[in-house]
Design an enzyme around this catalytic site. Structure first.
Site, mmCIF file in Angstrom:
data_model
loop_
_atom_site.group_PDB
_atom_site.id
_atom_site.type_symbol
_atom_site.label_atom_id
_atom_site.label_comp_id
_atom_site.label_asym_id
_atom_site.label_seq_id
_atom_site.Cartn_x
_atom_site.Cartn_y
_atom_site.Cartn_z
ATOM 1 N N GLY A 132 0.394 -5.113 0.653
ATOM 2 C CA GLY A 132 -0.727 -5.062 -0.289
ATOM 3 C C GLY A 132 -0.363 -5.636 -1.645
ATOM 4 N N ALA A 165 0.869 -1.179 0.000
ATOM 5 C CA ALA A 165 0.000 0.000 0.000
ATOM 6 C C ALA A 165 0.906 1.230 0.000
ATOM 7 C CB ALA A 165 -0.858 -0.020 1.260
ATOM 8 N N GLU A 220 -0.801 -9.189 -1.333
ATOM 9 C CA GLU A 220 -2.244 -9.439 -1.202
ATOM 10 C C GLU A 220 -2.929 -9.386 -2.567
ATOM 11 O OE1 GLU A 220 -2.580 -6.515 2.093
ATOM 12 O OE2 GLU A 220 -3.693 -8.126 3.086
ATOM 13 N N GLU A 272 3.699 -5.662 6.956
ATOM 14 C CA GLU A 272 2.875 -4.635 7.598
ATOM 15 C C GLU A 272 3.150 -4.499 9.091
ATOM 16 O OE1 GLU A 272 1.878 -6.730 5.323
ATOM 17 O OE2 GLU A 272 0.350 -5.866 4.015
HETATM 18 C C1 TC6 Z 1 0.582 -2.382 3.217
HETATM 19 O O1 TC6 Z 1 0.833 -2.835 2.141
HETATM 20 C C2 TC6 Z 1 -0.717 -2.476 3.860
HETATM 21 C C3 TC6 Z 1 -1.722 -3.155 3.294
HETATM 22 C C4 TC6 Z 1 -3.029 -3.248 3.915
HETATM 23 C C5 TC6 Z 1 -3.976 -2.246 3.349
HETATM 24 C C6 TC6 Z 1 -5.427 -2.485 3.688
HETATM 25 N N1 TC6 Z 1 4.698 3.415 0.036
HETATM 26 O O2 TC6 Z 1 13.492 1.627 0.776
HETATM 27 P P1 TC6 Z 1 13.920 2.365 -0.451
HETATM 28 C C7 TC6 Z 1 9.518 4.677 -1.179
HETATM 29 S S1 TC6 Z 1 1.727 -1.555 4.087
HETATM 30 C C8 TC6 Z 1 5.211 4.596 -0.317
HETATM 31 O O3 TC6 Z 1 14.901 3.446 -0.292
HETATM 32 P P2 TC6 Z 1 15.025 -0.101 -1.494
HETATM 33 C C9 TC6 Z 1 10.560 5.056 -0.134
HETATM 34 O O4 TC6 Z 1 10.042 5.989 0.793
HETATM 35 C C10 TC6 Z 1 3.162 -1.514 3.077
HETATM 36 N N2 TC6 Z 1 6.512 4.797 -0.588
HETATM 37 O O5 TC6 Z 1 14.412 1.368 -1.593
HETATM 38 C C11 TC6 Z 1 11.651 5.635 -1.025
HETATM 39 O O6 TC6 Z 1 11.243 6.930 -1.390
HETATM 40 P P3 TC6 Z 1 12.303 8.100 -1.639
HETATM 41 C C12 TC6 Z 1 3.839 -2.819 3.042
HETATM 42 C C13 TC6 Z 1 7.312 3.736 -0.493
HETATM 43 O O7 TC6 Z 1 15.265 -0.561 -2.866
HETATM 44 C C14 TC6 Z 1 11.581 4.762 -2.280
HETATM 45 O O8 TC6 Z 1 10.265 4.166 -2.244
HETATM 46 N N3 TC6 Z 1 5.055 -2.676 2.321
HETATM 47 C C15 TC6 Z 1 6.849 2.473 -0.141
HETATM 48 O O9 TC6 Z 1 16.128 -0.103 -0.492
HETATM 49 C C16 TC6 Z 1 12.619 3.680 -2.323
HETATM 50 O O10 TC6 Z 1 12.580 2.939 -1.116
HETATM 51 C C17 TC6 Z 1 6.195 -2.339 2.933
HETATM 52 O O11 TC6 Z 1 6.242 -2.165 4.115
HETATM 53 C C18 TC6 Z 1 5.470 2.320 0.127
HETATM 54 N N4 TC6 Z 1 4.931 1.133 0.454
HETATM 55 O O12 TC6 Z 1 13.866 -1.011 -0.862
HETATM 56 C C19 TC6 Z 1 7.394 -2.210 2.052
HETATM 57 N N5 TC6 Z 1 7.890 1.601 -0.120
HETATM 58 O O13 TC6 Z 1 13.157 7.622 -2.768
HETATM 59 C C20 TC6 Z 1 8.171 -1.005 2.419
HETATM 60 C C21 TC6 Z 1 8.982 2.313 -0.469
HETATM 61 O O14 TC6 Z 1 11.475 9.295 -1.915
HETATM 62 N N6 TC6 Z 1 9.266 -0.797 1.525
HETATM 63 N N7 TC6 Z 1 8.629 3.601 -0.704
HETATM 64 O O15 TC6 Z 1 13.060 8.190 -0.326
HETATM 65 C C22 TC6 Z 1 10.428 -1.481 1.563
HETATM 66 O O16 TC6 Z 1 10.607 -2.390 2.339
HETATM 67 C C23 TC6 Z 1 11.501 -1.054 0.634
HETATM 68 O O17 TC6 Z 1 11.232 0.268 0.263
HETATM 69 C C24 TC6 Z 1 11.658 -1.910 -0.646
HETATM 70 C C25 TC6 Z 1 12.688 -1.243 -1.579
HETATM 71 C C26 TC6 Z 1 12.141 -3.319 -0.258
HETATM 72 C C27 TC6 Z 1 10.349 -2.016 -1.400
#
Ligand code: TC6
Length: 698
Positions: free
Chosen positions: A102, A63, A105, A125
C-alpha cells in the site's frame, strides 16, 4: 489533523509528513490523516505542490497487516489513492527505506516519485496471500509494461532505487540520503518547471504497445511450476492482465477488487499473515527481556568438516565472521574445504557471488587439526555424528582449551544437551545450536536451552541467528527437541503405513500435495538413511522398544540415500529426482512376509491423518511440557526447518483451522486402531477441545 500525519507549508510546498512507527503502516489513523492533509493542501492557495514524506526509518511499508480480517474503517485505501491522484496540483512522493505494498500504491497515486539511493520499492502482498488491491496492479504496468509488473507483483521481490528508475517506477534517484531536503528540492523543481499533474491511471502507452501479446498465457504457464498450490500469484497475474484488457482504468480497478476480495477471504491469506507475525514473535522470548546482555562473538570454531560442519562454517563466513574448522585428519579437512569452495563457486556460476567474494569468504574459513586453535574463539559449534560418547569427549576437550566465557554449542539434532554439558565444568556456557540441512540454506536455527544455560548465552544465540540471517527459535531440551521429536513421530507412522500396504511414493505424494517440498522418504534419502538407522540402533541399545523396519534393511544393504544414489528411491547420475525402485518394493514385500503382515489398501486420507495428526498430538505434548513456549514457535520451526507450507501457517495453526475437535476424534480413533504411545491423546489437546479453544488462544 491526525496525530500521526501532519501538514505544514514550507515555502510554496505543502509538506505532508507521516509519523507512525515502526514502519508507517497505513492503519486507519494514517489513512484518515493523509486524507485530511491532502484536503488541506488542496485548499491551501499558497501550496503550489504537495509532498508526501515519512519520519523514521522508512516510507510507508504497506497496509497495516494487523487490521486484516477486521471490519474496514473508512477511508479505504483504494479510495484514498484515487483521491491523491485526483488532486489538481502536483503531488510528489519522497521515498526512503522501503515503499512497500500500500505504501508503493500511495506513491503510485502521486504524480511524481523521487527516492534516495538506498531506498527499495516493492509490492510484496503476494507473500501475504493477497494482491496489491489499491490500484497497484493497474498502475504499475502502466509504468513498467506487463512483464516487469507481473514479475514484481507475483514474486513480491523488492527493487532498488536505481532499478526502479530504470523500470519507470520513479522519476529520479536523489543525490543524497537526506530525504526531506531532497524531496523538497524535487517538489520545488516540479513547481519551477511548471510540470503538469501527471496521473499514472491516464498513461496508456505501455498498454497500447502490448495489445494482443501472449505474455500473460506464457507467464501463467511458468507460474504453474513456480507457484504450485498457491492462489495469490495467479490472481495477481489476472489482475495485471485486467489492466490491459478491461475497457477502462475503473473497470480494471473493479476486477482488481474482485480478485483481491477472493484472496482476502482465503485460508491461505490467514496462514501467510500468521506466518508473518509468528516469524517476528519468535524472537521475543518469554522470560528473556529484550535488554538481556549478550556476549561478543567475533570468531567461531566448528568441529567437523562434513556436510553439516561445512554448511555451518559458511553461514559465518557469509557475514564476515572468521571460522576455524577442525577435523581429525588432513584428508577429511581438505575434502571438507574443497566442498565448501565448490558450493561457493556454484553460487558464483549462478551469478549470485563474484569470484572475489568467493575468495574473500574462503579466506575467512581456516582449517585446523588441533583443538588448541580454539583457545581464543568466542563460540565453538560441534557438528560430528550423533553419538553421546563422542560428543561428551569433545566437550571435555573444549572445556580444557576454550577461554572462559566462550559459548560451547552442539549441533545435535536429538541428544540431551544437559548430558553433553555435564562433560564440562561450565554447563551455563553450553547450548544447542541445531542447524538444518543444507545448513547454509535452511533458515531455521533451533536453539536448545539446557537446564543450566545462562540467559546471556540464550540471548547471544538468538541475536547470532539474526546476524547469520536465520530465524532462531528457542526451545527446551528433550529427545529431538521440537522439530525432530515431531518428525520422528511422522517418520515412524510413515514407515508403519508402508508396512501395512502403502507405497513410499504414495505417502510422499500425500505430503507434497499438502505443500511440503518433499515427502518423508525423499527427505530421508536427502538426509541419509544411516542417520535414522543409527538413532534407532542407539535407542535399541538403550533398551527402548524400537520395532524392526524395512528401512533398517535398506541401511544394512548400503542404500543410504542420495549419497549412494540409492535409498528408498534410486537416483541417476547428477540428478536429485527420486525414482521408485522395484528392488525396494521387493525389500518391503520381503519384510512384510518376515513379519507375517498382509498388505492392505491404505487411503490417502488415512496417510494424511496419520502422518500429520500424530505430529499435532505430539506438538500439543511439547507445548504442555513447556518445550515450546508457544504454538507459533512450533509453526515457525516447521515452516523454516522442514518446508511446511507457510500458506497453511504451520502445523498448529493448520490444526486450529481444521478444528481441534476433529483432530482429537481422529487421534482417539487411531489410538484404538493402531495403538502405541504416540496416539495417546495429549491432555492439552483434550483440555482445549473441552473448553472450545484453539492452540492460538493459549
Ligand atoms: C498491503 O500493503 C496491502 C495493500 C492492499 C490494500 C487494499 N503492518 O520486519 P520487522 C511491524 S499488505 C503492521 O521486524 P525490519 C512488524 O510486525 C502489506 N505491522 O523490521 C514489527 O513489529 P514488532 C505490504 C508491520 O526492519 C515491526 O513492524 N507490506 C508491518 O526487519 C518491524 O518489522 C509488507 O508486506 C505492516 N505492514 O523490516 C511489508 N510491517 O516490532 C511487510 C512491519 O512489534 N514488512 N510491521 O515485532 C516488511 O517486509 C518488513 O517489516 C520491513 C521492515 C521491510 C518493512
Amino acid at each position: 489533523m491526525s496525530e500521526v500525519v501532519s501538514y505544514r507549508l514550507e515555502g510554496n510546498i505543502g509538506v505532508i509528513t507521516v509519523n507512525y512507527p515502526p514502519v508507517n503502516a497505513l492503519g486507519h489513523a494514517v489513512r484518515s490523516g493523509i486524507q485530511a492533509a491532502i484536503t488541506q493542501g488542496r485548499e491551501d492557495a499558497d501550496a503550489k505542490a504537495l509532498l508526501i514524506v515519512c519520519e523514521g526509518r522508512t516510507f510507508i511499508a504497506g497496509a497495516d497487516i494487523r487490521e486484516f480480517g477486521k471490519p474496514l474503517q473508512e477511508p479505504n485505501l483504494p479510495g484514498l489513492v484515487n483521491e491523491i491522484e485526483a488532486t489538481d496540483k502536483p503531488v510528489v512522493a519522497a521515498i526512503h527505506g522501503t515503499a512497500l505494498g500500500g505504501g508503493l500504491e500511495v506513491a503510485l497515486g502521486c504524480h511524481y516519485r523521487i527516492a534516495v539511493p538506498s531506498a527499495k520499492v516493492g509490492l510484496p502482498e503476494v507473500k501475504l496471500g493477497i494482491l496489491p488491491g489499491a490500484g497497484g496492479t493497474q498502475r504499475l504496468p502502466r509504468l513498467t509494461g506487463a512483464l516487469k509488473a507481473l514479475e514484481m507483483i507475483t514474486t513480491g521481490d523488492f527493487v532498488s532505487a536505481k532499478n526502479a528508475l530504470e523500470f519507470g517506477i520513479i522519476d529520479e534517484v536523489a543525490g543524497s540520503d537526506d530525504i526531506k531536503a531532497e524531496g523538497l528540492a524535487f517538489a520545488r523543481k516540479v513547481v519551477d518547471e511548471g510540470r503538469p499533474v501527471r496521473r499514472v491511471s491516464e498513461l496508456n502507452d505501455k498498454l497500447e504497445a502490448e495489445k494482443g501479446s501472449d505474455v500473460f498465457d506464457q507467464f501463467r504457464e511458468g507460474l504453474k511450476k513456480k507457484a504450485r498450490g498457491l492462489l495469490a500469484p495467479f490472481n495477481c497475474a489476472s489482475a495485471v492482465e485486467a489492466a490491459f484488457t478491461a475497457p477502462s482504468f475503473l473497470d480494471g480497478l473493479k476486477r482488481e477488487r474482485e480478485l483481491f476480495s477472493e484472496l482476502m477471504a482465503s485460508d491461505q491469506r490467514a496462514g501467510l499473515v500468521h506466518s508473518f507475525f509468528a516469524e517476528r514473535e519468535v524472537s521475543k522470548v518469554p522470560g528473556l527481556p529484550k535488554d538481556t546482555p549478550v556476549r561478543d562473538i567475533q570468531s567461531v570454531g566448528v568441529i567437523g568438516a562434513g556436510t553439516m560442519g561445512g554448511g555451518i562454517a559458511m553461514n559465518f563466513a557469509n557475514v564476515g565472521i572468521p571460522v576455524r574448522l577442525l577435523e581429525l585428519k588432513q584428508e577429511a579437512l581438505d575434502k571438507g574445504l574443497a566442498i565448501i569452495r565448490k558450493n561457493y563457486e556454484n553460487t558464483a556460476k549462478k551469478g549470485r557471488l563474484t569470484m572475489e567474494q568467493v575468495e574473500e569468504r574462503m579466506s575467512l574459513i581456516n582449517g585446523t587439526l588441533s583443538y588448541s586453535d580454539f583457545s581464543d574463539v568466542d563460540l565453538v559449534i560441534e557438528a560430528v555424528f550423533e553419538r553421546m560418547d563422542v560428543k561428551k569427549s569433545i566437550f571435555g576437550q573444549l572445556d580444557e582449551v576454550c577461554k572462559p566465557g566462550a559459548i560451547l554449542a552442539s549441533n545435535t539434532s536429538t541428544l540431551d544437551i544437559d548430558e553433553i554439558a555435564s562433560a564440562t565444568k561450565r554447563p551455563e556456557d553450553v547450548i544447542g545450536l541445531h542447524f538444518f540441512s543444507p545448513a547454509n540454506v535452511m533458515k531455521l536455527l533451533e536453539i536448545v536451552r539446557g537446564e543450566k544455560t545462562a540467559d546471556d548465552v540464550k540471548a547471544t544465540a538468538m541475536q547470532l541467528a539474526k546476524r547469520i540471517k536465520k530465524v532462531g527459535v528457542l526451545v527446551g531440551n528433550c529427545h529431538g527437541f521440537v522439530g525432530n521429536r515431531m518428525l520422528h513421530k511422522r517418520g515412524a507412522e510413515a514407515m508403519s503405513l508402508v508396512d501395512e500396504g502403502a507405497t513410499p511414493q504414495q505417502v510422499d505424494k500425500v505430503l507434497t500435495d499438502l505443500g511440503f517440498p518433499m515427502g518423508q522418504f525423499a527427505m530421508g534419502d536427502l538426509a541419509g538413511i544411516d542417520i535414522g538407522y543409527s538413532i534407532r540402533q542407539e535407542r535399541r541399545k538403550n533398551g527402548e522398544d524400537v520395532p524392526a523396519s524395512w528401512m533398517d534393511k535398506l541401511a544394512e544393504k548400503g542404500r543410504l540415500g542420495q549419497k549412494t544414489m540409492a535409498g528408498t528411491y534410486r537416483y541417476e547420475e547428477g540428478s536429485r529426482k527420486p525414482i521408485p525402485d522395484p528392488e525396494v518394493d521387493g525389500i518391503i514385500a520381503e519384510f512384510r512376509q518376515e513379519q507375517g503382515m498382509t498388505a492392505r489398501e491404505v487411503t490417502d486420507q488415512e496417510i494424511l491423518e496419520r502422518c500429520m495428526y500424530v505430529m499435532i498430538n505430539e506438538g500439543a505434548k511439547i507445548l504442555d511440557e513447556g518445550i515450546a513456549y508457544r504454538s507459533l514457535d512450533i509453526d515457525i520451526t516447521w515452516i523454516y526447518g522442514y518446508g511446511f507450507p507457510a500458506y497453511r501457517g504451520g502445523p498448529m495453526f493448520w490444526a486450529d483451522q481444521i478444528g481441534l475437535d476433529k483432530i482429537l476424534e481422529a487421534v482417539k480413533k487411531y489410538q484404538k486402531e493402531v495403538g502405541g504411545k504416540q496416539w495417546e491423546p495429549s491432555p492439552l489437546l483434550e483440555k482445549l477441545v473441552a473448553e472450545g479453544k484453539r492452540f492460538g488462544d493459549l
